[in-house]
Scaffold this motif. Structure first.
Motif, mmCIF file in Angstrom:
data_model
loop_
_atom_site.group_PDB
_atom_site.id
_atom_site.type_symbol
_atom_site.label_atom_id
_atom_site.label_comp_id
_atom_site.label_asym_id
_atom_site.label_seq_id
_atom_site.Cartn_x
_atom_site.Cartn_y
_atom_site.Cartn_z
ATOM 1 N N THR A 42 0.829 -1.205 0.000
ATOM 2 C CA THR A 42 0.000 0.000 0.000
ATOM 3 C C THR A 42 0.861 1.252 0.000
ATOM 4 O O THR A 42 2.034 1.222 0.392
ATOM 5 C CB THR A 42 -0.912 0.049 1.244
ATOM 6 N N ASN A 43 0.273 2.344 -0.428
ATOM 7 C CA ASN A 43 0.919 3.644 -0.317
ATOM 8 C C ASN A 43 0.838 4.076 1.136
ATOM 9 O O ASN A 43 -0.258 4.135 1.708
ATOM 10 C CB ASN A 43 0.215 4.656 -1.231
ATOM 11 N N THR A 46 -1.493 7.450 1.629
ATOM 12 C CA THR A 46 -2.912 7.384 1.282
ATOM 13 C C THR A 46 -3.599 6.107 1.739
ATOM 14 O O THR A 46 -4.819 6.068 1.894
ATOM 15 C CB THR A 46 -3.095 7.512 -0.236
ATOM 16 N N ASP A 48 -3.796 3.533 -0.121
ATOM 17 C CA ASP A 48 -4.286 2.855 -1.324
ATOM 18 C C ASP A 48 -3.484 1.578 -1.592
ATOM 19 O O ASP A 48 -2.257 1.563 -1.472
ATOM 20 C CB ASP A 48 -4.169 3.776 -2.542
ATOM 21 N N THR A 49 -4.187 0.503 -1.969
ATOM 22 C CA THR A 49 -3.520 -0.756 -2.299
ATOM 23 C C THR A 49 -2.916 -0.670 -3.696
ATOM 24 O O THR A 49 -3.581 -0.285 -4.655
ATOM 25 C CB THR A 49 -4.514 -1.928 -2.241
ATOM 26 N N LYS A 201 -1.815 13.224 3.066
ATOM 27 C CA LYS A 201 -3.028 12.837 3.797
ATOM 28 C C LYS A 201 -2.756 12.745 5.289
ATOM 29 O O LYS A 201 -3.578 13.166 6.111
ATOM 30 C CB LYS A 201 -3.538 11.502 3.256
#
Length: 362
Positions: A42-43, A46, A48-49, A201
C-alpha cells in the motif's frame, strides 16, 4: 561523448519529469509461519492498495515499475513493514532484528529504524519497572518525558536531513503525530515545511486530530457518536454517559494491541471490580479492528464491561476524540464533561479513586 540517441532519451525523460525504473522487493522469513498468507503493498500516506502477493516457501516477492520514489507499507495478517519503493533490488530479512537493504534510501531508513527501536525498548523498560514497583509514578513519568523528548528531536532532525526525499515526509508525519501538538503549534510548524507536505493525507489527518483533541480536552463536553452494529442496530455513546450518577471510563482499544490487553488486565479489570457498583462505568470502543477479531478477544480476555463494536472497522470514534494511538482512556463526569484523558496504569487508578472519593484533581 554521448551519442545522439542518448540525448533523445535524456530529452524524453526531462519532458516526462522522470524515467520509469524497475524495483523488486524480496522479504525473507525465518520459518514457514507466513506461508500461504496474503500480503498487500500500500501507499503509506494514502493507504491505497498498489499490489498483492502470497507468501510462498518462506519468501515474499514483488516487482514493478516506479517513476518517483515513495514511502510504502506492506500489510500481512497483523504485521506491517514500512519501507521506500525506489529503483533497485530491495531485500528484507524479517525477524526480531529486522533489516532492510539493497537500495540507498532503504539502507538509510534501516539506520533510523534501529535508532527508533531503542526508544521503543526504553518505553517497555519504563512500563515494566513501573509494573514491578521498581520506580515511582513520578520517576516513570520523568523517564517517559525524557524518552519522548529524545524521540521527537530524533524525528525532527531526521526530517531536516531528508526534506528532499520520502524519508523526510515519513519522519515529519511521525513527528507531528507523536508530538501531540495544539492546532496553533501545528500551524506554525506547517509554515516551515516544503509545500508538497501540505498535501500529504497524514499531515491533514494530524491537523484534524489536533483540532479534535482540543475540542475534547479536559473541561469540554463529551462528543457523542453512533455505531452501527452487526445486527443492524445503532447504539450511541450518549446511551451510556452523563446519567448524573456515574463516571464513565471510555476505553479505545483493539484485539491486535498487546498494550491494550495489558491495560485491560490491569488497571481496567481492577477498577471494574472495585467500582462497578460504586460510581464507575467502563465502556469499551473497538477501533481499527475487525468486528470478529474484537468479539473473539472479548471472550478470550473475559471482558465484563460493554464494548461498542461496529459492523466493520471503526475509525470515526477515535478521530472525533483526536486519538492517534491506542490504548487510550477518556474519563467523563456524571454530568458529561471530560475530566481526564490519556491516562494509564497507576495514574488512571489514582485519578478514578480521587474522583470517586470527592477529591479535586487540581
Amino acid at each position: 561523448m554521448k551519442n545522439f540517441s542518448s540525448y533523445l532519451l535524456l530529452a524524453f525523460c526531462v519532458a516526462l519529469s522522470s524515467c520509469t525504473g524497475s524495483y523488486s522487493l524480496k522479504v525473507h522469513f525465518p520459518n514457514h509461519d507466513f506461508d500461504g498468507k496474503k500480503a498487500y503493498l500500500t501507499n503509506y500516506d494514502t493507504g491505497d492498495t498498489i499490489d498483492s502477493v502470497t507468501v510462498l516457501e518462506k519468501q515474499l516477492i514483488l516487482d514493478g515499475n516506479v517513476d518517483t520514489a515513495y514511502f510504502a507499507r506492506l500489510l500481512f495478517e497483523n504485521n506491517r513493514l514500512d519501507f521506500v519503493i525506489e529503483e533497485g533490488d530491495i531485500e528484507v530479512e524479517w525477524g526480531a532484528d529486522l533489516k532492510i537493504s539493497g537500495t540507498p534510501l532503504n539502507e538509510k531508513f534501516n539506520g533510523i529504524v534501529k535508532q527508533l527501536d531503542k526508544y521503543e525498548q526504553e518505553w517497555q523498560k519504563i512500563a515494566l519497572a513501573r509494573q514491578n514497583n521498581e520506580i515511582t509514578d513520578d520517576e516513570a513519568q520523568q523517564r517517559e518525558d525524557n524518552r519522548k523528548s529524545d524521540l521527537l528531536n530524533t524525528l525532527y532532525n531526521y526530517y531536516l536531513a531528508n526534506k528532499d526525499n520520502p524519508l523526510g515526509e515519513w519522519a515529519f508525519t511521525q513527528y507531528v503525530v507523536e508530538g501531540d501538538f495544539t492546532p496553533s503549534e501545528l500551524a506554525l510548524l506547517l509554515k516551515k515545511v516544503p509545500k508538497q507536505y501540505l498535501n500529504l493525507k497524514r499531515v491533514k489527518q494530524a491537523v484534524n486530530i489536533a483540532d479534535a483533541r482540543e475540542m475534547t480536552s479536559e473541561g469540554k463536553r463529551f462528543v457523542d457518536f453512533s455505531v452501527k452494529t452487526s445486527d443492524g442496530n445503532v447504539e450511541r455513546l450518549s446511551q451510556y454517559v452523563a446519567d448524573g450518577m456515574n463516571y464513565t471510563l471510555l476505553y479505545f482499544w483493539a484485539s491486535w494491541c498487546t498494550s491494550c490487553q495489558k491495560e485491560i488486565s490491569s488497571p481496567l479489570a481492577y477498577l471494574y471490580e472495585i467500582y462497578k457498583d460504586d460510581g464507575l462505568k467502563i465502556i469499551g470502543v473497538a477501533v481499527w479492528d475487525e468486528p470478529s477479531a474484537a468479539k473473539k478477544a472479548i471472550q478470550e480476555l473475559a471482558i465484563p464491561w460493554h464494548v461498542m463494536i461496529g459492523d466493520s472497522k471503526l475509525s470515526e470514534p477515535a478521530e472525533l476524540y483526536g486519538i492517534s494511538g491506542i490504548p487510550y482512556a477518556v474519563l467523563i463526569s456524571p454530568d458529561g464533561n471530560i475530566v481526564a484523558r490519556g491516562l494509564n496504569g497507576d495514574a488512571l487508578i489514582k485519578t478514578v479513586e480521587m474522583l470517586l472519593e470527592g477529591k479535586s484533581l487540581h
